[in-house]
Write a protein that holds these residues in place. Structure first.
Motif, PDB file in Angstrom:
ATOM      1  N   PHE A  13     -35.714 -20.062   4.643  1.00 57.60           N
ATOM      2  CA  PHE A  13     -35.267 -21.296   5.286  1.00 57.60           C
ATOM      3  C   PHE A  13     -33.927 -21.111   5.982  1.00 57.60           C
ATOM      4  N   PHE A  14     -32.978 -20.484   5.286  1.00 54.23           N
ATOM      5  CA  PHE A  14     -31.637 -20.337   5.846  1.00 54.23           C
ATOM      6  C   PHE A  14     -31.584 -19.333   6.991  1.00 54.23           C
ATOM      7  N   LEU A  15     -32.383 -18.263   6.893  1.00 53.60           N
ATOM      8  CA  LEU A  15     -32.368 -17.245   7.939  1.00 53.60           C
ATOM      9  C   LEU A  15     -33.322 -17.556   9.090  1.00 53.60           C
ATOM     10  N   GLY A  16     -34.210 -18.503   8.880  1.00 53.76           N
ATOM     11  CA  GLY A  16     -35.149 -18.881   9.934  1.00 53.76           C
ATOM     12  C   GLY A  16     -36.270 -17.880  10.134  1.00 53.76           C
ATOM     13  N   ILE A  17     -36.610 -17.135   9.080  1.00 54.82           N
ATOM     14  CA  ILE A  17     -37.675 -16.141   9.165  1.00 54.82           C
ATOM     15  C   ILE A  17     -38.931 -16.729   8.513  1.00 54.82           C
ATOM     16  N   THR A  18     -39.915 -17.022   9.329  1.00 54.77           N
ATOM     17  CA  THR A  18     -41.132 -17.669   8.852  1.00 54.77           C
ATOM     18  C   THR A  18     -41.900 -16.793   7.876  1.00 54.77           C
ATOM     19  N   LEU A  19     -41.965 -15.497   8.142  1.00 55.30           N
ATOM     20  CA  LEU A  19     -42.697 -14.585   7.267  1.00 55.30           C
ATOM     21  C   LEU A  19     -42.073 -14.553   5.878  1.00 55.30           C
ATOM     22  N   LEU A  20     -40.766 -14.585   5.793  1.00 57.76           N
ATOM     23  CA  LEU A  20     -40.066 -14.584   4.515  1.00 57.76           C
ATOM     24  C   LEU A  20     -40.315 -15.879   3.749  1.00 57.76           C
ATOM     25  N   THR A  21     -40.351 -16.978   4.455  1.00 63.29           N
ATOM     26  CA  THR A  21     -40.643 -18.269   3.835  1.00 63.29           C
ATOM     27  C   THR A  21     -42.063 -18.290   3.284  1.00 63.29           C
ATOM     28  N   THR A  22     -43.012 -17.787   4.051  1.00 62.04           N
ATOM     29  CA  THR A  22     -44.403 -17.746   3.611  1.00 62.04           C
ATOM     30  C   THR A  22     -44.577 -16.836   2.406  1.00 62.04           C
ATOM     31  N   ALA A  23     -43.955 -15.672   2.437  1.00 63.50           N
ATOM     32  CA  ALA A  23     -44.037 -14.742   1.306  1.00 63.50           C
ATOM     33  C   ALA A  23     -43.420 -15.359   0.056  1.00 63.50           C
ATOM     34  N   GLY A  24     -42.303 -16.051   0.214  1.00 58.40           N
ATOM     35  CA  GLY A  24     -41.672 -16.719  -0.917  1.00 58.40           C
ATOM     36  C   GLY A  24     -42.552 -17.787  -1.520  1.00 58.40           C
ATOM     37  N   PHE A  25     -43.211 -18.559  -0.676  1.00 61.12           N
ATOM     38  CA  PHE A  25     -44.113 -19.605  -1.156  1.00 61.12           C
ATOM     39  C   PHE A  25     -45.292 -19.005  -1.921  1.00 61.12           C
ATOM     40  N   VAL A  26     -45.874 -17.931  -1.387  1.00 62.11           N
ATOM     41  CA  VAL A  26     -47.022 -17.289  -2.034  1.00 62.11           C
ATOM     42  C   VAL A  26     -46.616 -16.698  -3.385  1.00 62.11           C
ATOM     43  N   VAL A  27     -45.486 -16.007  -3.436  1.00 60.39           N
ATOM     44  CA  VAL A  27     -45.022 -15.410  -4.692  1.00 60.39           C
ATOM     45  C   VAL A  27     -44.692 -16.500  -5.705  1.00 60.39           C
ATOM     46  N   LEU A  28     -44.124 -17.600  -5.258  1.00 58.98           N
ATOM     47  CA  LEU A  28     -43.810 -18.711  -6.144  1.00 58.98           C
ATOM     48  C   LEU A  28     -45.080 -19.308  -6.758  1.00 58.98           C
ATOM     49  N   ILE A  29     -46.098 -19.500  -5.964  1.00 64.19           N
ATOM     50  CA  ILE A  29     -47.366 -20.057  -6.455  1.00 64.19           C
ATOM     51  C   ILE A  29     -48.039 -19.091  -7.430  1.00 64.19           C
ATOM     52  N   ILE A  30     -48.059 -17.795  -7.108  1.00 70.17           N
ATOM     53  CA  ILE A  30     -48.660 -16.801  -8.002  1.00 70.17           C
ATOM     54  C   ILE A  30     -47.920 -16.770  -9.335  1.00 70.17           C
ATOM     55  N   GLY A  31     -46.603 -16.812  -9.293  1.00 71.92           N
ATOM     56  CA  GLY A  31     -45.818 -16.826 -10.522  1.00 71.92           C
ATOM     57  C   GLY A  31     -46.100 -18.053 -11.371  1.00 71.92           C
ATOM     58  N   ALA A  32     -46.239 -19.202 -10.732  1.00 72.83           N
ATOM     59  CA  ALA A  32     -46.532 -20.432 -11.471  1.00 72.83           C
ATOM     60  C   ALA A  32     -47.917 -20.375 -12.114  1.00 72.83           C
TER      61      ALA A  32
END
Length: 51
Positions: free
Chosen positions: A13-32
């Motif tokens: 979000f802060f860096l404006g990198i869409t791929l990083l945001t998407t990867a973070g969301f996917v890893v967060l969901i898998i972890g949950a």
């Protein structure tokens, strides 16, 4: 994995990198999902608890 996902999501979000945001969301969901499976007593990857 949840902490890593949250860090990637915030950094994306802060860096404006869409791929990083998407990867973070996917890893967060898998972890949950892995956390919920471990808490329900189901073995995940041969381990009773997944940290």
């Amino acid at each position: 994995m949840i902490i890593l996902g949250a860090v990637l999501l915030i950094a994306g979000f802060f860096l404006g990198i869409t791929l990083l945001t998407t990867a973070g969301f996917v890893v967060l969901i898998i972890g949950a999902v892995l956390m919920l499976m471990g808490r329900s007593g189901r073995s995940v990857g041969g381990r009773r608890h997944y940290y």
